[in-house]
Design an enzyme around this catalytic site. Structure first.
Site, PDB file in Angstrom:
ATOM      1  N   CYS A  49       0.819  -1.211   0.000  1.00 37.03           N
ATOM      2  CA  CYS A  49       0.000   0.000   0.000  1.00 37.03           C
ATOM      3  C   CYS A  49       0.859   1.271   0.000  1.00 37.03           C
ATOM      4  O   CYS A  49       1.931   1.294   0.586  1.00 37.03           O
ATOM      5  CB  CYS A  49      -0.873   0.045   1.244  1.00 37.03           C
ATOM      6  SG  CYS A  49      -1.854  -1.422   1.486  1.00 37.03           S
ATOM      7  N   ARG A 109       5.300  -0.237  -5.834  1.00 36.32           N
ATOM      8  CA  ARG A 109       5.254  -0.992  -4.582  1.00 36.32           C
ATOM      9  C   ARG A 109       4.339  -2.208  -4.690  1.00 36.32           C
ATOM     10  O   ARG A 109       4.421  -3.112  -3.876  1.00 36.32           O
ATOM     11  CB  ARG A 109       4.752  -0.077  -3.452  1.00 36.32           C
ATOM     12  CG  ARG A 109       5.669   1.077  -3.172  1.00 36.32           C
ATOM     13  CD  ARG A 109       4.994   2.099  -2.294  1.00 36.32           C
ATOM     14  NE  ARG A 109       4.703   1.578  -0.972  1.00 36.32           N
ATOM     15  CZ  ARG A 109       5.479   1.753   0.092  1.00 36.32           C
ATOM     16  NH1 ARG A 109       6.590   2.436  -0.014  1.00 36.32           N
ATOM     17  NH2 ARG A 109       5.145   1.259   1.262  1.00 36.32           N
ATOM     18  N   TRP A 156      -3.030  -2.687  -1.428  1.00 36.61           N
ATOM     19  CA  TRP A 156      -2.686  -4.095  -1.693  1.00 36.61           C
ATOM     20  C   TRP A 156      -3.568  -4.894  -0.743  1.00 36.61           C
ATOM     21  O   TRP A 156      -3.415  -4.812   0.484  1.00 36.61           O
ATOM     22  CB  TRP A 156      -1.208  -4.322  -1.411  1.00 36.61           C
ATOM     23  CG  TRP A 156      -0.694  -5.674  -1.793  1.00 36.61           C
ATOM     24  CD1 TRP A 156      -0.347  -6.092  -3.052  1.00 36.61           C
ATOM     25  CD2 TRP A 156      -0.436  -6.776  -0.928  1.00 36.61           C
ATOM     26  NE1 TRP A 156       0.106  -7.392  -3.005  1.00 36.61           N
ATOM     27  CE2 TRP A 156       0.057  -7.835  -1.721  1.00 36.61           C
ATOM     28  CE3 TRP A 156      -0.571  -6.991   0.446  1.00 36.61           C
ATOM     29  CZ2 TRP A 156       0.426  -9.079  -1.190  1.00 36.61           C
ATOM     30  CZ3 TRP A 156      -0.216  -8.222   0.975  1.00 36.61           C
ATOM     31  CH2 TRP A 156       0.271  -9.246   0.154  1.00 36.61           C
ATOM     32  N   ASN A 194      -2.123   2.484   5.741  1.00 32.73           N
ATOM     33  CA  ASN A 194      -1.249   1.329   5.460  1.00 32.73           C
ATOM     34  C   ASN A 194      -1.071   0.577   6.766  1.00 32.73           C
ATOM     35  O   ASN A 194      -0.912   1.196   7.814  1.00 32.73           O
ATOM     36  CB  ASN A 194       0.141   1.785   5.017  1.00 32.73           C
ATOM     37  CG  ASN A 194       0.151   2.386   3.639  1.00 32.73           C
ATOM     38  OD1 ASN A 194      -0.859   2.365   2.948  1.00 32.73           O
ATOM     39  ND2 ASN A 194       1.288   2.929   3.240  1.00 32.73           N
ATOM     40  N   GLY A 195      -1.022  -0.746   6.703  1.00 33.92           N
ATOM     41  CA  GLY A 195      -0.810  -1.529   7.920  1.00 33.92           C
ATOM     42  C   GLY A 195      -2.016  -2.384   8.220  1.00 33.92           C
ATOM     43  O   GLY A 195      -2.901  -2.553   7.370  1.00 33.92           O
ATOM     44  N   GLU A 229      17.953 -17.871  -6.019  1.00 34.62           N
ATOM     45  CA  GLU A 229      17.586 -16.537  -6.492  1.00 34.62           C
ATOM     46  C   GLU A 229      17.134 -16.587  -7.959  1.00 34.62           C
ATOM     47  O   GLU A 229      16.178 -15.911  -8.341  1.00 34.62           O
ATOM     48  CB  GLU A 229      18.775 -15.579  -6.300  1.00 34.62           C
ATOM     49  CG  GLU A 229      18.625 -14.189  -6.919  1.00 34.62           C
ATOM     50  CD  GLU A 229      17.441 -13.378  -6.406  1.00 34.62           C
ATOM     51  OE1 GLU A 229      16.783 -13.797  -5.440  1.00 34.62           O
ATOM     52  OE2 GLU A 229      17.155 -12.328  -7.009  1.00 34.62           O
ATOM     53  N   LYS A 283      13.527 -15.294  -9.250  1.00 41.22           N
ATOM     54  CA  LYS A 283      13.349 -14.261 -10.284  1.00 41.22           C
ATOM     55  C   LYS A 283      12.373 -14.747 -11.358  1.00 41.22           C
ATOM     56  O   LYS A 283      11.473 -14.033 -11.760  1.00 41.22           O
ATOM     57  CB  LYS A 283      14.675 -13.925 -10.987  1.00 41.22           C
ATOM     58  CG  LYS A 283      15.608 -12.973 -10.318  1.00 41.22           C
ATOM     59  CD  LYS A 283      15.166 -11.549 -10.223  1.00 41.22           C
ATOM     60  CE  LYS A 283      14.312 -11.259  -9.038  1.00 41.22           C
ATOM     61  NZ  LYS A 283      14.881 -11.188  -7.726  1.00 41.22           N
ATOM     62  N   GLU A 339       8.706 -15.052  -9.975  1.00 42.13           N
ATOM     63  CA  GLU A 339       8.124 -13.744  -9.641  1.00 42.13           C
ATOM     64  C   GLU A 339       7.548 -13.037 -10.859  1.00 42.13           C
ATOM     65  O   GLU A 339       6.453 -12.487 -10.793  1.00 42.13           O
ATOM     66  CB  GLU A 339       9.218 -12.809  -9.093  1.00 42.13           C
ATOM     67  CG  GLU A 339       9.508 -12.896  -7.631  1.00 42.13           C
ATOM     68  CD  GLU A 339      10.590 -11.890  -7.239  1.00 42.13           C
ATOM     69  OE1 GLU A 339      10.331 -11.127  -6.314  1.00 42.13           O
ATOM     70  OE2 GLU A 339      11.675 -11.862  -7.848  1.00 42.13           O
ATOM     71  N   HIS A 377      16.920 -36.580  -4.871  1.00 44.70           N
ATOM     72  CA  HIS A 377      16.158 -36.996  -3.688  1.00 44.70           C
ATOM     73  C   HIS A 377      14.701 -36.589  -3.810  1.00 44.70           C
ATOM     74  O   HIS A 377      14.062 -36.294  -2.810  1.00 44.70           O
ATOM     75  CB  HIS A 377      16.796 -36.418  -2.431  1.00 44.70           C
ATOM     76  CG  HIS A 377      18.190 -36.904  -2.210  1.00 44.70           C
ATOM     77  ND1 HIS A 377      18.486 -38.210  -1.902  1.00 44.70           N
ATOM     78  CD2 HIS A 377      19.383 -36.267  -2.321  1.00 44.70           C
ATOM     79  CE1 HIS A 377      19.801 -38.358  -1.802  1.00 44.70           C
ATOM     80  NE2 HIS A 377      20.368 -37.188  -2.063  1.00 44.70           N
ATOM     81  N   LYS A 427       6.618  -4.490  -3.666  1.00 45.85           N
ATOM     82  CA  LYS A 427       8.035  -4.153  -3.540  1.00 45.85           C
ATOM     83  C   LYS A 427       8.458  -4.149  -2.081  1.00 45.85           C
ATOM     84  O   LYS A 427       9.547  -4.571  -1.738  1.00 45.85           O
ATOM     85  CB  LYS A 427       8.279  -2.772  -4.155  1.00 45.85           C
ATOM     86  CG  LYS A 427       9.723  -2.305  -4.117  1.00 45.85           C
ATOM     87  CD  LYS A 427      10.550  -3.064  -5.113  1.00 45.85           C
ATOM     88  CE  LYS A 427      12.025  -2.776  -5.021  1.00 45.85           C
ATOM     89  NZ  LYS A 427      12.815  -3.894  -5.578  1.00 45.85           N
TER      90      LYS A 427
HETATM   91  C1  G6P Z   1       9.244  -8.478  -1.460  1.00 47.75           C
HETATM   92  C2  G6P Z   1       9.834  -8.210  -2.823  1.00 47.75           C
HETATM   93  C3  G6P Z   1      11.113  -9.007  -3.005  1.00 47.75           C
HETATM   94  C4  G6P Z   1      12.073  -8.700  -1.875  1.00 47.75           C
HETATM   95  C5  G6P Z   1      11.447  -8.967  -0.508  1.00 47.75           C
HETATM   96  C6  G6P Z   1      12.316  -8.463   0.631  1.00 47.75           C
HETATM   97  O1  G6P Z   1       8.756  -9.772  -1.409  1.00 47.75           O
HETATM   98  O2  G6P Z   1       8.910  -8.543  -3.834  1.00 47.75           O
HETATM   99  O3  G6P Z   1      11.711  -8.663  -4.235  1.00 47.75           O
HETATM  100  O4  G6P Z   1      13.229  -9.470  -2.023  1.00 47.75           O
HETATM  101  O5  G6P Z   1      10.202  -8.268  -0.422  1.00 47.75           O
HETATM  102  O6  G6P Z   1      12.410  -7.077   0.536  1.00 47.75           O
HETATM  103  P1  G6P Z   1      13.505  -6.210   1.255  1.00 47.75           P
HETATM  104  O7  G6P Z   1      13.150  -4.797   0.932  1.00 47.75           O
HETATM  105  O8  G6P Z   1      13.407  -6.503   2.727  1.00 47.75           O
HETATM  106  O9  G6P Z   1      14.828  -6.609   0.718  1.00 47.75           O
END
Ligand code: G6P
Length: 615
Positions: free
Chosen positions: A2, A27, A81, A107-108, A488, A492, A495, A511, A610
């Site tokens: 949000c 975000r 969100w 927000n929250g 990672e 990626k 996502e 396994h 984000k």
């Molecule tokens: C969200 C984002 C990810 C990010 C994670 C941690 O899930 O979509 O891309 O890695 O938060 O975010 P931070 O700001 O704590 O690195």
């Protein structure tokens, strides 16, 4: 997640707020709304599920009729969100109080909202939405006796949970009231205009002078002034900070997506992350933000890294560094798990909270728990002045520049670079020899060049992406330093392309997951020159025996790999410890092109945010 923006000033608040909402889009959100002053002393809201452009169109149609509202200098806006209730028009913020005189954006999460709602319903209140947030508007109306700030404070005192909240009232045509408890709020101080936002990127085109609220602060803002008090009504002074980056840095600059721009920015971001920190002549590194001399550093006997998402995988690479080069046992924990497990913190343990945004709720909660338990804590953040950075009090900034794409890219590579520098610094207080440190430092200095060499491979990575963009499943495997790198890589891909992708240790494939392999499921194998290379080649053969196409990411000039894979992406030769950086950049480009070919919304993937400010 949000986003909040509010404006009090001489411009058209509707325009400023819509532009601010666009800045907050990155975000992640699923509905948006605005509340503004309508000429005759009333408030008007426009809210839509979907994108800010849809809100803008609806608002434009409305303002064509209500021209007074278009001139209003007071408005608040929100990107939501969804948590409590679906992303519908009714659930979108801002929420009005029953008499329509107060509008709030929040927000929250309000944890005790059901109890408050039941109490208000028994007094005759009717609720329009399913949200927890709407209760705040009702409470403000109930408490209002002519003083907006006092009513907000009375309402907030009844809440349990977290909030960054902003309020306007039809009776106070030049005033915004905002408050923070667990969800960031910044004030932008302009010339005859004041803004409030959850994120400075929404303020930066108006002013670079910013004041951050702390938890428990309530601010009352007019175009020319702002006053902060605590929830106990005690005046509070908070200093202003000058933002040191420009609006161009958060614009796409000719790239189709922020993600691609940020991938391309990695040589420059790494240069900034390394700047002034490699001390070749002393064979060590300098990280002043850690605020620790050699004696303090030598005392640390254990690291606990807490992080989420991409930052968690950078933390895994960091564990290998701290153990391999500084001989410090290191645990890496998903931040929520850190807190839920009630961790053992010994006297000389150091907790490192890694977070690009510095606002991730689980990481922040883990940091606070470690502080409560008396640990030495440090933050590794990108966003300067973010909550984790401030509450940790010490740590290292990435200096990667603003990262807008939801999928983290340059932050990962800069986090890894900073963790490598930390391990050199700590290692030199232990048994890392001057010669070994010197070799590491020389290699770290090559990082921008290594990153560029991978980016230069984009055309060949694109043609491999074209071959596999139709697949619905993929595996990523690797061992040693390549294990976190493949986790990672899989993150990626899933996502942004919505392909089901899983990262596995190369030895773990047999396994269980090997049972799934077939000709439609590619396996991406990270296998640069390293101690484990021969074993990983064996794992590649196992995959091909099950007909899975194998895409290898291997060292340029390595003649052992081509015979064991269907497609080859090369990365420049480097010392093994730094290979996660070029390998992950190759994975970023692969994921980006697969997602683009599948027509996905790369910068704002569905359901993702984000900055995840809920636990
Ligand atoms: C969200 C984002 C990810 C990010 C994670 C941690 O899930 O979509 O891309 O890695 O938060 O975010 P931070 O700001 O704590 O690195």
């Amino acid at each position: 997640m949000c986003g909040i923006i509010g404006y009090a000033g001489h411009k058209s608040a509707a325009n400023v707020v819509v532009a601010g909402l666009k800045r907050l889009e990155y975000r992640g959100y699923d509905s948006a709304g605005i509340a503004l002053l309508n000429g005759g002393g009333s408030l008007l809201t426009v809210k839509t599920p979907g994108k800010v452009t849809e809100l803008e169109a609806e608002l434009g149609a409305m303002l064509a009729e209500k021209t007074e509202a278009g001139k209003s200098g007071l408005a608040i806006g929100h990107t939501r969100w969804a948590t409590h209730g679906e992303p519908t028009q009714l659930n979108a913020h801002p929420h009005l109080s029953p008499n329509g005189n107060f509008a709030i954006a929040h927000n929250g999460i309000i944890e005790n909202y059901l109890a408050i709602r039941d109490r208000l319903i028994s007094k005759g209140h009717e609720f329009r939405s399913e949200t927890d947030s709407e209760t705040i508007a009702h409470l403000i109306e109930e408490a209002y006796e002519g003083d907006l700030q006092a009513a907000v404070v009375t309402a907030l005192k009844q809440l349990e949970g977290t909030y960054g909240v902003i309020v306007i009232s039809a009776m106070h045509p030049d005033t915004l009231v905002a408050a923070r408890s667990g969800s960031p709020i910044a004030i932008g101080i302009g010339d005859g205009e004041t803004l409030i936002a959850s994120d400075v990127s929404a303020l930066i085109s108006h002013t670079k002078r910013v004041v951050y609220l702390d938890d428990g602060d309530v601010v009352t803002v007019t175009p020319d002034n702002f006053d902060i008090v605590s929830l106990k009504d005690v005046p509070v002074t908070r200093g202003a900070t000058e933002i040191d980056w420009d609006i161009e840095e958060i614009e796409k600059g000719g790239f189709e997506h922020f993600m691609l721009k940020e991938i391309y920015e990695q040589p420059a971001a790494l240069t900034n992350a390394l700047r002034g920190r490699l001390v070749h002549k002393d064979q060590t590194t300098k990280l002043s933000g850690m605020q620790m001399g050699p004696a303090d550093l030598a005392h640390i006997d254990r690291f606990i890294i807490a992080a989420c998402g991409t930052s968690l995988y950078a933390g895994m690479v960091g564990k290998y560094y701290l153990e391999d080069f500084a001989s410090i046992p290191t645990d890496v924990l998903q931040a929520a798990e850190f807190r839920d497990r009630n961790p053992i913190i010994q006297r000389d343990s150091c907790m490192l909270a890694i977070s690009q945004s510095g606002e991730t709720a689980d990481t922040l909660a883990a940091l606070r728990e470690a502080i409560r338990k008396g640990a030495t804590v440090m933050g590794l953040c990108n966003v300067v002045g973010s909550t984790i950075a401030r509450e940790a009090g010490r740590g290292v900034y990435l200096h990667a520049g603003p990262e807008i794409g939801v999928a983290s890219t340059k932050s990962f590579t800069c986090q890894v670079a900073v963790l490598a520098m930390m391990s050199v610094l700590l290692g030199r207080t232990r048994r890392l020899s001057a010669e070994a440190a010197s070799r590491m430092i020389a290699e770290l200095a090559r990082l921008p060049e290594l990153a560029q060499a991978v980016i230069d491979q984009e055309p060949s990575i694109l043609s491999i992406a074209e071959k596999y963009a139709h697949c619905e499943h993929a595996f990523f495997i690797g061992r040693g330093y390549m294990y976190p790198a493949v986790l990672e890589g899989a993150l990626k891909l899933k996502e942004i392309s919505y392909i089901h992708a899983e990262g596995y240790h190369a030895a773990e494939l047999k396994h269980g997951p090997i049972a799934l392999l077939n000709e439609d499921i590619p396996v991406i194998v990270a296998v640069p020159e390293s101690a484990g290379k021969a074993k990983t080649i064996g794992n590649m053969q196992e995959c091909r025996a099950r007909k899975s196409p194998v895409i290898a990411i291997a060292t340029e000039g390595d003649t052992d790999i081509a015979a064991h894979c269907d497609d080859l992406i090369t990365v420049p030769r480097c010392q093994e410890f730094l290979a996660p950086i070029p390998v992950v950049i190759a994975e970023q480009l692969f994921a980006y092109h697969v997602a683009r070919l599948r027509g996905c919304e790369i910068d704002q993937p569905k359901n993702l945010a984000k900055s995840v400010t809920v636990e």
